[in-house]
Design a protein around this motif. Structure first.
Motif, mmCIF file in Angstrom:
data_model
loop_
_atom_site.group_PDB
_atom_site.id
_atom_site.type_symbol
_atom_site.label_atom_id
_atom_site.label_comp_id
_atom_site.label_asym_id
_atom_site.label_seq_id
_atom_site.Cartn_x
_atom_site.Cartn_y
_atom_site.Cartn_z
ATOM 1 N N TYR A 51 0.861 -1.184 0.000
ATOM 2 C CA TYR A 51 0.000 0.000 0.000
ATOM 3 C C TYR A 51 0.901 1.238 0.000
ATOM 4 C CZ TYR A 51 0.987 0.222 5.043
ATOM 5 O OH TYR A 51 1.627 0.291 6.257
ATOM 6 N N GLN B 104 -2.829 4.498 -6.102
ATOM 7 C CA GLN B 104 -3.692 3.607 -5.335
ATOM 8 C C GLN B 104 -4.804 4.405 -4.661
ATOM 9 O OE1 GLN B 104 -1.076 1.483 -2.603
ATOM 10 N NE2 GLN B 104 -1.446 -0.444 -3.676
ATOM 11 N N ASN B 105 -5.973 3.783 -4.569
ATOM 12 C CA ASN B 105 -7.071 4.350 -3.801
ATOM 13 C C ASN B 105 -7.876 3.201 -3.211
ATOM 14 O OD1 ASN B 105 -9.002 3.445 -5.816
ATOM 15 N ND2 ASN B 105 -8.386 5.221 -7.057
ATOM 16 N N ARG B 106 -8.930 3.535 -2.514
ATOM 17 C CA ARG B 106 -9.719 2.510 -1.843
ATOM 18 C C ARG B 106 -10.230 1.448 -2.831
ATOM 19 N NH1 ARG B 106 -12.762 1.953 2.830
ATOM 20 N NH2 ARG B 106 -14.634 0.680 2.593
ATOM 21 N N ILE C 47 -7.309 -0.912 -4.181
ATOM 22 C CA ILE C 47 -6.750 -1.866 -3.228
ATOM 23 C C ILE C 47 -7.768 -2.934 -2.850
ATOM 24 C CG2 ILE C 47 -7.234 -0.834 -0.924
ATOM 25 C CD1 ILE C 47 -4.080 -1.235 -0.532
ATOM 26 N N GLU D 53 -4.153 9.375 3.393
ATOM 27 C CA GLU D 53 -4.611 8.374 2.428
ATOM 28 C C GLU D 53 -3.872 7.048 2.628
ATOM 29 O OE1 GLU D 53 -5.483 10.529 -1.679
ATOM 30 O OE2 GLU D 53 -3.598 11.195 -0.783
ATOM 31 N N ARG D 54 -2.609 7.136 2.940
ATOM 32 C CA ARG D 54 -1.802 5.938 3.164
ATOM 33 C C ARG D 54 -2.358 5.125 4.334
ATOM 34 N NH1 ARG D 54 3.805 4.691 2.242
ATOM 35 N NH2 ARG D 54 4.647 3.376 3.898
ATOM 36 N N LEU E 62 -5.550 3.460 3.294
ATOM 37 C CA LEU E 62 -5.288 2.300 2.443
ATOM 38 C C LEU E 62 -4.894 1.087 3.279
ATOM 39 C CD1 LEU E 62 -3.277 3.960 -0.474
ATOM 40 C CD2 LEU E 62 -5.532 2.881 -0.668
ATOM 41 N N CYS F 52 -7.988 -0.152 5.143
ATOM 42 C CA CYS F 52 -8.924 -0.751 4.202
ATOM 43 C C CYS F 52 -8.458 -2.156 3.799
ATOM 44 C CB CYS F 52 -9.050 0.147 2.980
ATOM 45 S SG CYS F 52 -10.192 -0.426 1.725
#
Length: 449
Positions: free
Chosen positions: A207, A212-214, A217, A260-261, A264, A267
């Protein structure tokens, strides 16, 4: 994102795959010191072996490994020949044929070794050491290199576990990191491996990669679950272009921000648990029947340079440029430069160029940190006597943990330190309270999440 994540997730702390950590190794430990340590080894101790092959066909933009591109086979074959000599040199110093419980090939891409060269190294190991009947023989693979011919070679070599570098299944992410490998390529690799009886399969996912986003991933986790690897390692991408110049090929504007990291990571973690995987420490997941999940439940889980492991051997012998070994006396590391590594071996010298000898305090702290990292708990006053430090005063360490206690990350009761469920993602921050080297400031570390 929670208040705890905002406060602790971006703190820079070591990954604690060793203690003391590698930045504190020094040139005072050389081949002569290593040879003496090998002479002193208890003949009854099982060994673990790590073989490092620092070559890939192409260098992926995100890569943080010690490797370089090899377009031809010649340098790889020459490297294998030198590795065979290193094995013989080390075995001669050990003096007797020692039992080996684990073998792990890393890189780089160790499967770049042509069949004859690969099998020659395996035969050298078999001649020098006694392989345990239940030996785990593992290798890291690039799915793009897996072919029917390769899996036959791996089966002939006795490989029992394969770890595939998947990272992410999204095409845009793959393009951004210089590693395009569609799902069908990975699925075919898994099919080929299982077809020759290599059914213990790991996936490495990441991640914090660009774009990358929700949604991406979650899609990666969904595709991963279809292939049902027994283990999954979920690592945070470490963007260190000052150390790895090829990472400059990654557009920093496309990297997820700190918030955001964290999202991720959360999530992906939740999705893996929902898919039936058990959380193993900080960054590993395993299906309930996998040996790593069983080790966690039995209290025998360990942590070393490969991350969480079922390997309980007290001695790790490293072969190949840059490889790290561990003995009861301390850590050793081979010359990272292939040329220097090879010249030392050709001269009959064990190619160690740095390391660190351990004292009782180091061993105690290593045991405490490993317990925190694997079990999320440790009773420090029970650990200390095992290292002759029954009277050690942990006041300073408990003071360093006070902030984490106030924030509900850690509890302390009569010397028993335990991570709360909410605090587990920040276990590296808690472990750092017991790190006597950390304030010496010789390295830049990765974010806690």
């Amino acid at each position: 994102m929670s208040t705890l994540e905002q406060k602790y997730a971006t703190r820079n702390v070591p990954r604690y795959t060793s203690y003391p950590t590698a930045p504190h190794f020094h040139a005072g430990i050389d081949g002569a010191a290593y040879g003496k340590w090998l002479d002193e080894l208890d003949a009854g101790l099982d060994l673990s072996i790590y073989l490092h092959v620092p070559y890939c066909r192409h260098i992926c933009h995100y890569c943080g490994c010690h490797t370089k591109a090899a377009r031809r086979d010649d340098p790889v074959i020459a490297y294998a020949e030198t590795m065979v000599k290193e094995i013989a040199l080390t075995a001669k110093k050990l003096g007797s044929r020692r039992r080996v419980a684990h073998v792990h090939w890393g890189g780089g891409t160790p499967s770049l070794l042509p069949r004859n060269a690969f099998l020659k190294v395996v035969r050298a190991l078999q001649n020098a050491f006694e392989f345990a009947p239940d030996l785990e023989h593992a290798i890291e693979l690039d799915p793009r290199t897996v072919s029917p011919e390769l899996v036959e070679t791996l089966a002939d070599a006795g490989i029992t576990r394969a770890s595939l570098g998947v990272q992410d299944f999204d095409a845009k992410v793959q393009t951004a990191i210089g590693r395009f490998q569609p799902f069908k390529v990975v699925a075919r690799s898994v099919e080929l491996l299982r077809g020759v009886g290599i059914t213990a399969i790991n996936f490495d996912l990441m991640y914090g990669l660009p774009h990358q986003n929700r949604d991406t991933i979650l899609h990666t986790i969904e595709l991963t679950s279809r292939l049902a690897p027994g283990r999954i390692a979920l690592f945070g991408y470490a963007h260190v272009p000052w150390m790895k110049k090829h990472q400059r090929l990654i557009d920093e504007a496309a990297l997820p921000g700190a918030n955001e990291r964290i999202e991720l990571a959360d999530c992906a973690r939740h999705a893996l648990v929902e898919a039936g995987y058990e959380e193993i420490g900080l960054d590993h997941f395993a299906l309930p029947g996998d040996s790593m999940a069983l080790a966690l439940n039995a209290g025998t889980l360990r942590r070393n340079f490969q991350g969480y492991t079922t390997d309980t051997a007290q001695v790790l012998i490293g072969f190949g440029a840059s490889s790290i070994g561990f003995l009861p006396q301390g850590y050793v590391q081979n010359a990272p430069d292939v040329g220097r590594w090879a010249r030392l071996i050709e001269g009959g010298v064990l190619p160690i160029v740095r390391g660190i000898a351990l004292d009782a305090d180091d061993r105690m702290r290593a045991a405490i940190i490993e317990s925190l990292m694997t079990d999320y708990a440790v009773s420090v006053h029970e650990v200390a006597p095992h290292f002759g430090l029954a009277d050690y005063d942990f006041t300073q360490e408990f003071e360093a943990l006070e902030e984490l206690v106030r924030d509900g990350i850690v509890t302390i009761d009569k010397g028993h330190v335990e991570m709360t469920k909410a605090g587990r993602p920040f276990v590296r921050v808690a472990a750092a309270a017991f790190d006597a080297y950390l304030e010496r400031g010789v390295a830049r570390h990765s974010m806690a999440v």
